[in-house]
Design an enzyme around this catalytic site. Sequence first.
Site: not given
Ligand SMILES: Cc1cc2nc3c(=O)[nH]c(=O)nc-3n(C[C@H](O)[C@H](O)[C@H](O)COP(=O)(O)OP(=O)(O)OC[C@H]3O[C@@H](n4cnc5c(N)ncnc54)[C@H](O)[C@@H]3O)c2cc1C
Length: 327
Positions: A141, A144-145
Amino acid sequence: MSDKIERVKTLIIGSGPAGYTAAIYAARADLKPVMYTGMEPGGQLTTTTEVDNFPGYPDGIDGPTMMVQLQQQAERFGTEVRIGMITAVEFSKVPGGIHKVIADGEKEIEAETVIISTGASAKYLNIPSEQRLRGGGVSACAVCDGFFYKGQDVAIVGAGDTAAEEASYLANICNKVTMLVRRDEMRASKAMQHRVNSLKNIEVRYNTEVDEVLGDQVVEGLRMVNNKTGEKDEIAITGLFIAIGHKPNTDIFKGQLDMDETGYLITKGKSTKTNLPGVFASGDAQDKEYRQAVTAAGSGCMAALDAERYLAEIGSVEETVAGQYKI
Ligand SMILES: Cc1cc2nc3c(=O)[nH]c(=O)nc-3n(C[C@H](O)[C@H](O)[C@H](O)COP(=O)(O)OP(=O)(O)OC[C@H]3O[C@@H](n4cnc5c(N)ncnc54)[C@H](O)[C@@H]3O)c2cc1C
């Protein structure tokens, strides 16, 4: 299957910023949410050390701590957080219908509303040195980083629009950006290619792949290989960004929920409503555009409000909520 089928008002699938924010709002609206965390409790942010751009943390915070705090906040209002996976769904197609959900391949749950926040997984190259240095200079990302590599030399892998956009973003912050393109041309649109080519501090290397990421604890360099000639070359870098795409975690909803060709869930207008009544989608699972923690959290809030209004509409939520929303 267990004999006793559990009935819940609001089931939240996924425990990233979207899921926990939905849980906070749903719990405070007395929807008694039950959350399944999935295989990655806390979501993508648990894979990063420093989150500097989430509002409310003036000194930044590490991803895992932030997610534990979100969980505590959701639990404070009564969210039941369960470690487990949702493995199958059978959504109702009619307003007020009950959605059947299977957890961990065996437990059957009936849900009046379902909030999907299963996120999207960044794709990696899956070579050992890249995996070892994830969080130590390897990131998926740039937005982000990238800031952590201000004034430094970095490299980015990818050839599509997102890679081109992230390379341009990095070029504004970093000293030099080396862009590795596997083929002899980019997949990005002509406009994006033009943008990349117009930036003097981006060097595009075509027919080039990562051979090894160099460094012990942190990234110190990159060994590249030309896939036509086999020639290898090393550069010194401190950051490596992988921009080869994301895969939304939406396979279990295929055939029931509308999604685009890459699997992102489609929501209606500005809402989190899917094509099925009582099923809402939030976070990265429905957002290929922004993919940030704060935007995921925002849409988690929207999903809980949408669920609450839906329940009021079908007559499931008593006076407390029904009085607030006249639909
Ligand atoms: C390395 C990295 C660094 C990042 N740094 C930043 C930052 O500094 N600032 C920022 O704003 N964003 C950052 N991001 C982006 C950010 O992490 C994502 O935009 C955010 O986490 C998305 O949130 P979400 O809740 O949609 O999904 P996610 O965080 O992807 O969570 C998805 C969840 O769904 C669960 N899940 C999936 N399938 C199932 C299932 N079948 N049953 C039950 N649970 C399930 C997973 O276990 C997980 O808990 C970064 C991303 C990465 C990869």
